[in-house]
Motif scaffolding. Structure first.
Motif, PDB file in Angstrom:
ATOM      1  N   ARG A  12       0.834  -1.202   0.000  1.00  0.00           N
ATOM      2  CA  ARG A  12       0.000   0.000   0.000  1.00  0.00           C
ATOM      3  C   ARG A  12       0.868   1.250   0.000  1.00  0.00           C
ATOM      4  NH1 ARG A  12      -2.422   0.705   4.591  1.00  0.00           N
ATOM      5  NH2 ARG A  12      -3.910   2.242   3.811  1.00  0.00           N
ATOM      6  N   LEU A  77      -3.424  -6.113  -4.233  1.00  0.00           N
ATOM      7  CA  LEU A  77      -4.315  -5.320  -3.388  1.00  0.00           C
ATOM      8  C   LEU A  77      -5.742  -5.349  -3.914  1.00  0.00           C
ATOM      9  CD1 LEU A  77      -2.000  -2.258  -2.618  1.00  0.00           C
ATOM     10  CD2 LEU A  77      -2.577  -4.163  -1.109  1.00  0.00           C
ATOM     11  N   SER A  78      -5.884  -5.393  -5.228  1.00  0.00           N
ATOM     12  CA  SER A  78      -7.221  -5.475  -5.814  1.00  0.00           C
ATOM     13  C   SER A  78      -7.894  -6.792  -5.437  1.00  0.00           C
ATOM     14  CB  SER A  78      -7.139  -5.338  -7.337  1.00  0.00           C
ATOM     15  OG  SER A  78      -8.405  -5.499  -7.920  1.00  0.00           O
ATOM     16  N   CYS A  80      -7.251  -8.562  -2.783  1.00  0.00           N
ATOM     17  CA  CYS A  80      -7.560  -8.494  -1.351  1.00  0.00           C
ATOM     18  C   CYS A  80      -8.859  -7.726  -1.115  1.00  0.00           C
ATOM     19  CB  CYS A  80      -6.415  -7.827  -0.594  1.00  0.00           C
ATOM     20  SG  CYS A  80      -4.905  -8.816  -0.498  1.00  0.00           S
ATOM     21  N   GLN A  81      -9.032  -6.621  -1.846  1.00  0.00           N
ATOM     22  CA  GLN A  81     -10.257  -5.840  -1.707  1.00  0.00           C
ATOM     23  C   GLN A  81     -11.472  -6.643  -2.165  1.00  0.00           C
ATOM     24  OE1 GLN A  81      -9.133  -2.458  -4.052  1.00  0.00           O
ATOM     25  NE2 GLN A  81      -8.019  -1.475  -2.380  1.00  0.00           N
ATOM     26  N   GLU A  82     -11.301  -7.406  -3.248  1.00  0.00           N
ATOM     27  CA  GLU A  82     -12.397  -8.246  -3.736  1.00  0.00           C
ATOM     28  C   GLU A  82     -12.770  -9.300  -2.693  1.00  0.00           C
ATOM     29  OE1 GLU A  82     -12.169 -10.014  -7.541  1.00  0.00           O
ATOM     30  OE2 GLU A  82     -11.773  -8.133  -8.594  1.00  0.00           O
ATOM     31  N   CYS A  84     -12.417  -9.107   0.570  1.00  0.00           N
ATOM     32  CA  CYS A  84     -13.122  -8.454   1.679  1.00  0.00           C
ATOM     33  C   CYS A  84     -14.561  -8.139   1.296  1.00  0.00           C
ATOM     34  CB  CYS A  84     -12.391  -7.171   2.077  1.00  0.00           C
ATOM     35  SG  CYS A  84     -10.786  -7.445   2.857  1.00  0.00           S
ATOM     36  N   ARG A  85     -14.768  -7.705   0.072  1.00  0.00           N
ATOM     37  CA  ARG A  85     -16.119  -7.354  -0.360  1.00  0.00           C
ATOM     38  C   ARG A  85     -16.982  -8.599  -0.527  1.00  0.00           C
ATOM     39  NH1 ARG A  85     -15.985  -3.458  -5.236  1.00  0.00           N
ATOM     40  NH2 ARG A  85     -18.168  -3.286  -4.650  1.00  0.00           N
ATOM     41  N   SER A  97     -19.886  -2.180   0.323  1.00  0.00           N
ATOM     42  CA  SER A  97     -19.584  -0.927  -0.350  1.00  0.00           C
ATOM     43  C   SER A  97     -19.805  -1.058  -1.848  1.00  0.00           C
ATOM     44  CB  SER A  97     -18.133  -0.515  -0.075  1.00  0.00           C
ATOM     45  OG  SER A  97     -17.240  -1.483  -0.608  1.00  0.00           O
ATOM     46  N   GLN A 145     -10.741  -1.002  -9.257  1.00  0.00           N
ATOM     47  CA  GLN A 145     -10.907   0.088  -8.306  1.00  0.00           C
ATOM     48  C   GLN A 145     -12.310   0.686  -8.370  1.00  0.00           C
ATOM     49  OE1 GLN A 145      -7.672   2.246 -10.003  1.00  0.00           O
ATOM     50  NE2 GLN A 145      -6.210   1.634  -8.420  1.00  0.00           N
TER      51      GLN A 145
END
Length: 357
Positions: A12, A77-78, A80-82, A84-85, A97, A145
């Protein structure tokens, strides 16, 4: 490899430095101190046994190894965000979100109406609106993103092959005059009348101005013959100038509905000129589609779409859409389609960058 030589926090930080161009700005954007950022990068370089930044200049420049790691950093990171979502989705939209994107006019007048309808039904979903150029918005969708976006410009060819692009709505540019202008007394005016008018426009170097000029030229107007009396930096400023009697202007219909309804601007009927463009919905078919994103696409987007858009399914148009659309003024599409009227901007991210109309 038993242990990874980097942490997600280090990735990050690396991405923030590459984006902001300096260690200090990266630290500010992450709400940490500059020494903490420098220490993390030093540890990362030590663990990888490579130099990630060329520290010879005033701006933080990535080395070849830095560029290579950054390309993987975005993907890691993308993902990881997926993840979490996807876990958030287990709560049936009780949280989670949604990130939507748009270019300037769409983001200012259309998206806020959509987000308002969505939040009425799903108040617990955090919604973020990002307003950028078509190109930047397209790459943000490609990189995960942004979940979905509505654009009016042309995507780079490589993104057309990667993203799903669906026709969404017709957006029209309308000629507007001061209400006391002599031509406002006429029932209709011709294309030749335009060359005798003085126009208020955006700055000639702006991306939006170039887009407007291209649309006018494609519609058969000789843009070079138009008399430009004044150049301003926003549609809002142009509207105020026209209302003050300083000239005529071509503006997106979606941006002037409130003024037309109040009688503060006059829109003449152009008998031989129609200026329209196609708005498009873009998504990434290979990326995870959250429940929030699916609900937005299924329940909100059809309300504002053109009748011929694939998003306006007969069943949806016959059942839920008319009830919601009844409160939404028509845009540059037939009244039955329902579209956006004047609105106020919601949250936007980095909207100071050059943008499309």
């Amino acid at each position: 490899m038993a242990d990874l030589p980097f942490t997600l926090d280090q990735l990050r930080i690396l991405r923030a430095i590459a984006s902001e161009g300096s260690f200090k700005k990266a630290a500010d954007s992450l709400y940490v101190t500059q020494p903490a950022v420098s220490l993390q990068i030093q540890n990362l370089e030590k663990q990888l046994d490579v130099s990630l930044f060329d520290r010879g200049g005033r701006k933080a420049q990535l080395t070849e190894a830095g560029h290579l790691l950054l390309s993987y950093c975005d993907r890691i990171l993308s993902q990881c965000q997926e993840a979490c979502r996807a876990l958030d989705d287990l709560h049936n939209l009780k949280g989670g979100s949604l990130v939507v994107g748009a270019s300037q006019t769409t983001g200012t007048y259309l998206m806020p109406r959509m987000i308002g309808l969505f939040r009425q039904k799903y108040p617990d979903v955090a919604v973020q609106l990002q307003v950028h150029s078509t190109r930047r918005t397209g790459w943000s969708v490609a990189n995960g993103q942004i979940d979905l976006a509505i654009i009016g410009g042309e995507l780079p060819s490589e993104l057309n092959e990667l993203l799903q692009v669906v026709p969404y709505a017709s957006d029209e540019l309308a000629l507007v005059l001061p209400v006391k202008h002599p031509l406002a007394r006429l029932a209709e005016i011709s294309k030749d009348d335009l060359y005798r008018l003085g126009f208020v426009c955006l700055d000639a170097q702006s991306t939006t101005r170039k887009m407007v000029d291209q649309l006018l030229a494609r519609s058969g107007l000789d843009v070079g013959r138009l008399k430009i009396e004044m150049e301003l930096n926003s549609f809002e400023a142009i509207k105020n100038a026209v209302q003050s009697g300083l000239g005529a202007a071509f503006l997106p219909v979606v941006s002037i509905e409130r003024e037309l309804a109040a009688g503060n601007l006059f829109r003449p009927n152009l008998v031989d000129l129609s200026v329209r463009r196609q708005l498009k919905l873009i998504t990434h078919p290979a990326r995870y589609c959250s429940r929030a994103s699916e609900a937005f696409r299924r329940e909100i987007l059809p309300v504002f779409a053109s009748p011929d858009s694939p998003l306006r399914q007969p069943a949806r148009a016959a059942q839920g859409a008319p009830q919601m659309a009844a409160a939404v003024p028509a845009m540059a599409v037939p009244a039955a389609a329902g579209s956006v009227g004047s609105g106020t901007p919601l949250a936007s991210v980095d909207s100071s960058q050059p943008q499309d109309v």
